[in-house]
Design an enzyme around this catalytic site. Structure first.
Site, PDB file in Angstrom:
ATOM      1  N   THR A  42       9.901 -38.112 -16.916  1.00 32.71           N
ATOM      2  CA  THR A  42      11.313 -38.208 -16.542  1.00 32.71           C
ATOM      3  C   THR A  42      11.530 -39.259 -15.463  1.00 32.71           C
ATOM      4  OG1 THR A  42      11.582 -35.865 -17.036  1.00 32.71           O
ATOM      5  CG2 THR A  42      13.278 -36.866 -15.663  1.00 32.71           C
ATOM      6  N   CYS A  43      10.705 -39.240 -14.425  1.00 33.87           N
ATOM      7  CA  CYS A  43      10.919 -40.108 -13.261  1.00 33.87           C
ATOM      8  C   CYS A  43      10.996 -41.568 -13.659  1.00 33.87           C
ATOM      9  CB  CYS A  43       9.799 -39.876 -12.252  1.00 33.87           C
ATOM     10  SG  CYS A  43       9.849 -41.013 -10.870  1.00 33.87           S
ATOM     11  N   CYS A  48      14.290 -40.960 -11.599  1.00 32.92           N
ATOM     12  CA  CYS A  48      14.266 -41.687 -10.318  1.00 32.92           C
ATOM     13  C   CYS A  48      14.358 -43.205 -10.455  1.00 32.92           C
ATOM     14  CB  CYS A  48      12.978 -41.382  -9.561  1.00 32.92           C
ATOM     15  SG  CYS A  48      12.285 -39.759  -9.836  1.00 32.92           S
ATOM     16  N   LYS A  51      17.577 -44.621 -12.194  1.00 31.18           N
ATOM     17  CA  LYS A  51      18.699 -44.197 -11.333  1.00 31.18           C
ATOM     18  C   LYS A  51      18.792 -45.082 -10.098  1.00 31.18           C
ATOM     19  CE  LYS A  51      18.015 -41.904  -8.106  1.00 31.18           C
ATOM     20  NZ  LYS A  51      17.719 -40.482  -8.146  1.00 31.18           N
ATOM     21  N   TYR A 178      22.185 -32.831  -7.517  1.00 29.10           N
ATOM     22  CA  TYR A 178      21.712 -34.210  -7.292  1.00 29.10           C
ATOM     23  C   TYR A 178      22.282 -35.193  -8.328  1.00 29.10           C
ATOM     24  CZ  TYR A 178      17.689 -32.925  -4.246  1.00 29.10           C
ATOM     25  OH  TYR A 178      16.877 -32.512  -3.230  1.00 29.10           O
ATOM     26  N   GLU A 182      25.041 -38.281  -7.722  1.00 28.01           N
ATOM     27  CA  GLU A 182      24.482 -39.628  -7.848  1.00 28.01           C
ATOM     28  C   GLU A 182      25.219 -40.416  -8.920  1.00 28.01           C
ATOM     29  OE1 GLU A 182      20.234 -39.088  -8.377  1.00 28.01           O
ATOM     30  OE2 GLU A 182      19.913 -38.858  -6.216  1.00 28.01           O
ATOM     31  N   ARG A 205      25.192 -27.329  -3.125  1.00 23.22           N
ATOM     32  CA  ARG A 205      24.846 -26.020  -2.593  1.00 23.22           C
ATOM     33  C   ARG A 205      23.412 -26.054  -2.073  1.00 23.22           C
ATOM     34  NH1 ARG A 205      22.899 -21.444  -5.119  1.00 23.22           N
ATOM     35  NH2 ARG A 205      23.031 -22.399  -7.175  1.00 23.22           N
ATOM     36  N   GLY A 262      21.671 -28.992 -14.441  1.00 19.67           N
ATOM     37  CA  GLY A 262      20.349 -28.448 -14.218  1.00 19.67           C
ATOM     38  C   GLY A 262      19.402 -28.696 -15.386  1.00 19.67           C
ATOM     39  N   ALA A 342      15.966 -37.185  -0.630  1.00 14.47           N
ATOM     40  CA  ALA A 342      17.141 -38.051  -0.528  1.00 14.47           C
ATOM     41  C   ALA A 342      18.003 -37.838  -1.751  1.00 14.47           C
ATOM     42  CB  ALA A 342      16.718 -39.513  -0.446  1.00 14.47           C
ATOM     43  N   HIS A 437      16.989 -51.460  18.945  1.00 15.80           N
ATOM     44  CA  HIS A 437      18.381 -51.878  19.054  1.00 15.80           C
ATOM     45  C   HIS A 437      18.588 -53.262  18.454  1.00 15.80           C
ATOM     46  CE1 HIS A 437      22.378 -51.673  20.753  1.00 15.80           C
ATOM     47  NE2 HIS A 437      22.230 -52.902  21.209  1.00 15.80           N
ATOM     48  N   GLU A 442      18.632 -45.690  15.904  1.00 16.56           N
ATOM     49  CA  GLU A 442      18.383 -45.367  17.317  1.00 16.56           C
ATOM     50  C   GLU A 442      19.190 -44.140  17.761  1.00 16.56           C
ATOM     51  OE1 GLU A 442      19.728 -48.365  20.220  1.00 16.56           O
ATOM     52  OE2 GLU A 442      20.950 -49.233  18.630  1.00 16.56           O
TER      53      GLU A 442
HETATM   54  P1  NDP Z   1      20.780 -29.211  -9.860  1.00 16.74           P
HETATM   55  O1  NDP Z   1      20.053 -27.945 -10.017  1.00 16.74           O
HETATM   56  O2  NDP Z   1      20.568 -30.033  -8.648  1.00 16.74           O
HETATM   57  O3  NDP Z   1      22.341 -28.955  -9.998  1.00 16.74           O
HETATM   58  C1  NDP Z   1      22.887 -28.302 -11.113  1.00 16.74           C
HETATM   59  C2  NDP Z   1      24.368 -28.186 -10.903  1.00 16.74           C
HETATM   60  O4  NDP Z   1      24.963 -27.687 -12.082  1.00 16.74           O
HETATM   61  C3  NDP Z   1      24.720 -27.245  -9.755  1.00 16.74           C
HETATM   62  O5  NDP Z   1      25.804 -27.793  -9.032  1.00 16.74           O
HETATM   63  C4  NDP Z   1      25.146 -25.980 -10.500  1.00 16.74           C
HETATM   64  O6  NDP Z   1      26.116 -25.242  -9.798  1.00 16.74           O
HETATM   65  C5  NDP Z   1      25.771 -26.565 -11.734  1.00 16.74           C
HETATM   66  N1  NDP Z   1      25.764 -25.628 -12.871  1.00 16.74           N
HETATM   67  C6  NDP Z   1      24.732 -24.874 -13.300  1.00 16.74           C
HETATM   68  N2  NDP Z   1      25.102 -24.124 -14.352  1.00 16.74           N
HETATM   69  C7  NDP Z   1      26.404 -24.418 -14.595  1.00 16.74           C
HETATM   70  C8  NDP Z   1      27.343 -23.950 -15.544  1.00 16.74           C
HETATM   71  N3  NDP Z   1      27.023 -23.037 -16.445  1.00 16.74           N
HETATM   72  N4  NDP Z   1      28.599 -24.443 -15.480  1.00 16.74           N
HETATM   73  C9  NDP Z   1      28.944 -25.364 -14.546  1.00 16.74           C
HETATM   74  N5  NDP Z   1      28.089 -25.844 -13.624  1.00 16.74           N
HETATM   75  C10 NDP Z   1      26.826 -25.377 -13.651  1.00 16.74           C
HETATM   76  O7  NDP Z   1      20.429 -30.011 -11.203  1.00 16.74           O
HETATM   77  P2  NDP Z   1      20.588 -31.523 -11.631  1.00 16.74           P
HETATM   78  O8  NDP Z   1      20.784 -31.445 -13.103  1.00 16.74           O
HETATM   79  O9  NDP Z   1      21.579 -32.248 -10.797  1.00 16.74           O
HETATM   80  O10 NDP Z   1      19.170 -32.127 -11.295  1.00 16.74           O
HETATM   81  C11 NDP Z   1      17.973 -31.456 -11.691  1.00 16.74           C
HETATM   82  C12 NDP Z   1      16.941 -31.549 -10.622  1.00 16.74           C
HETATM   83  O11 NDP Z   1      16.353 -32.827 -10.645  1.00 16.74           O
HETATM   84  C13 NDP Z   1      17.465 -31.401  -9.184  1.00 16.74           C
HETATM   85  O12 NDP Z   1      17.549 -30.082  -8.773  1.00 16.74           O
HETATM   86  C14 NDP Z   1      16.468 -32.173  -8.378  1.00 16.74           C
HETATM   87  O13 NDP Z   1      15.428 -31.325  -7.981  1.00 16.74           O
HETATM   88  C15 NDP Z   1      15.973 -33.228  -9.349  1.00 16.74           C
HETATM   89  N6  NDP Z   1      16.587 -34.522  -9.013  1.00 16.74           N
HETATM   90  C16 NDP Z   1      16.219 -35.115  -7.833  1.00 16.74           C
HETATM   91  C17 NDP Z   1      16.784 -36.311  -7.460  1.00 16.74           C
HETATM   92  C18 NDP Z   1      16.402 -36.930  -6.164  1.00 16.74           C
HETATM   93  O14 NDP Z   1      15.368 -36.567  -5.600  1.00 16.74           O
HETATM   94  N7  NDP Z   1      17.201 -37.850  -5.623  1.00 16.74           N
HETATM   95  C19 NDP Z   1      17.764 -36.992  -8.306  1.00 16.74           C
HETATM   96  C20 NDP Z   1      18.098 -36.272  -9.489  1.00 16.74           C
HETATM   97  C21 NDP Z   1      17.513 -35.083  -9.823  1.00 16.74           C
HETATM   98  P3  NDP Z   1      25.751 -24.177  -8.646  1.00 16.74           P
HETATM   99  O15 NDP Z   1      25.306 -24.972  -7.466  1.00 16.74           O
HETATM  100  O16 NDP Z   1      27.039 -23.476  -8.422  1.00 16.74           O
HETATM  101  O17 NDP Z   1      24.677 -23.313  -9.210  1.00 16.74           O
END
Ligand code: NDP
Length: 453
Positions: A42-43, A48, A51, A178, A182, A205, A262, A342, A437, A442
């Site tokens: 995936t990365c 990553c 992106k 995330y 992004e 969250r 997710g 990040a 500086h 800083e």
């Molecule tokens: P996340 O788990 O970060 O976020 C999923 C989002 O979808 C949450 O806001 C969640 O809401 C929402 N959600 C879940 N189920 C539903 C539903 N049934 N209806 C509506 N909304 C829903 O997943 P992502 O897909 O954004 O990313 C996956 C993972 O990949 C991340 O958790 C992270 O670990 C990794 N990642 C890391 C990055 C980085 O390091 N920069 C960049 C991209 C991904 P709620 O919060 O209310 O549960």
């Protein structure tokens, strides 16, 4: 381990799988790895790396505008060509896929193309072959998950968003994690009319609340349209456009809908159901601190285990797995505390350690230091972007237990601060550090008066 074809058979050539294969092979183990899709996982392919490249592309938009105050005159409006970005990205990923292949080759790891199925505790079937191994490592990662709603088939996931045929002038992302923040930022920066829909009252969250509010305000200032406390009711296709009806009654017409809701473990076809392997309640593979599943010769690490879904975590786990299983070390369990992260929304978020809310739960008394300022660059650029820096200190020990930033290159900066937080340095250590500086950074060593306790 000589009775088996291999000492280690890895399933999945993503970040964790490749690192595990290479490091195990370096100890003298005989290693093979199976992959049915792309090298680097995936990365490298749909996460990553592309992106970050797209985030760079989106930042140019602001840089062009910001440059005018510094005397630059550029043709207006600047033109963006999606196909150039996409196709250059494709070439770069191909180059990285090649590097991964050569790394495996150079480490004497046999690469088998195909989806592997685990037959029993020591045998795997792949590409028409049955192979035996002393240990089997499942490092298959995750796969985007999209909730059900009428018209769900019109939504794309992060697997498809990088390679869209045409640039979406109107872009909508569902989710508040995330990927959602992004991509809302990236497409906004590239020139789309960009919307984000999140079911809760505030996205991200689990992050520090002040960071979430600050990010919300900055993203809105940049033009991202945020719709909170609502979700998708249905999607209809109307010609080339999508009509998206929300539960709050709003109707949006967009060219692309990204579901960033997710990811789930990518276990289909692996044969694990027949082996009765124990799962966690979220469907990820349950492992102990040696990365052993309930069948001890079958190991697992990375996203498929429900660990923080981050490439550096998978890499650390892979190296730890090799130490424990192939270098005969009595290693203590991997330390998951203070993993810096990040988020490449615009502006970026960088964070390590505890949020203010978590620190209040954990300690009797804390001090919170914040700096909210206009970066020097924007005195001439005219941009109204602001920067937030924040330190959380345990009052009793004076230890800095959390550091957060929202601003340009926050990840670059927090990586350094993460060493200090992990080393349990105190606020007095931060104060005794002479600043550089003129930098924004800083501020992290010059915040003297607590904002609140
Ligand atoms: P996340 O788990 O970060 O976020 C999923 C989002 O979808 C949450 O806001 C969640 O809401 C929402 N959600 C879940 N189920 C539903 C539903 N049934 N209806 C509506 N909304 C829903 O997943 P992502 O897909 O954004 O990313 C996956 C993972 O990949 C991340 O958790 C992270 O670990 C990794 N990642 C890391 C990055 C980085 O390091 N920069 C960049 C991209 C991904 P709620 O919060 O209310 O549960």
């Amino acid at each position: 381990m000589a009775d088996y074809d291999y000492d280690l058979f890895v399933i999945g050539a993503g970040s964790g799988g490749v690192r595990a294969a290479r490091t195990a092979a370096a100890t003298g183990a005989r290693v093979a790895i199976a992959e049915d899709r792309y090298l680097g996982g995936t990365c490298v392919n749909v996460g990553c790396v592309p992106k970050k490249l797209y985030s760079y592309a989106a930042h140019f938009h602001e840089a062009f505008t910001d440059s005018a105050g510094f005397g630059w005159q550029l043709p207006q409006p600047a033109q963006f060509d999606w196909a150039t970005l996409r196709d250059n990205k494709i070439e770069e990923i191909k180059r990285l896929n090649g590097i991964y292949g050569r790394l495996l080759d150079g480490a004497d790891v046999r690469l088998i193309h195909g989806r592997a199925r685990i037959v029993d505790a020591h045998r795997v079937e792949v590409a028409g072959e049955t192979v035996s191994a002393a240990k089997i490592l499942v490092a298959v990662g995750g796969w985007p998950w999209i909730p059900d709603f009428p018209g769900k088939e019109y939504a794309i996931s992060s697997n498809e968003v990088f390679d869209l045929e045409t640039f979406p002038k109107r872009f909508l992302v569902l989710g508040g994690g995330y990927i959602a923040v992004e991509f809302a930022s990236i497409f906004n920066g590239l020139g789309s009319d960009s919307h984000l829909i999140y079911r809760g009252e505030l996205f991200l969250r689990g992050f520090d609340h002040e960071v979430r509010e600050f990010t919300r305000d900055e993203m809105m200032k940049k033009g991202v349209k945020l719709h909170f406390e609502t979700t998708i009711e249905s999607v209809e296709k109307q010609g080339d456009a999508l009509k998206v009806s929300l539960t709050n009654g709003e109707v949006l017409e967009v060219d692309a809908l990204l579901a960033a809701t997710g990811r789930r473990p990518h276990l289909q076809g692996l044969g694990l159901d027949k082996l009765d392997i124990e799962l966690n309640s979220d469907g990820t593979l349950k492992v102990n601190d040696r990365f052993e599943t309930s069948i001890p010769s079958i190991l697992a690490l990375g996203d498929v285990t429900g660990a923080p879904e981050l490439t550096p975590v998978a890499l650390a786990e892979a190296m730890h797995m090799t130490r424990v299983h192939f270098a005969d070390e009595q290693a203590t369990a991997l330390d998951y505390d203070n993993i810096a992260t990040a988020v490449f929304c615009h502006p970026n978020i960088g964070t390590v350690g505890l949020s203010e809310e978590a620190a209040r739960e954990e300690f009797d008394a804390i001090r919170v230091y914040t700096a909210d300022f206009r970066p020097m660059k924007h005195t001439l650029s005219g941009s109204d972007e602001r920067c937030l820096m924040k330190l959380i200190v345990d009052d009793a020990s004076d230890r800095v237990v959390g550091a957060h930033m929202v601003g340009e290159d926050a990840g670059e900066l927090i990586q350094g601060i993460a060493i200090a937080v992990r080393a349990k340095l105190t606020k007095a250590d931060f104060d005794a550090t002479v600043g550089i500086h003129p930098t924004g950074a800083e501020e992290f060593v010059t915040m003297r008066t607590p904002t609140r306790r």
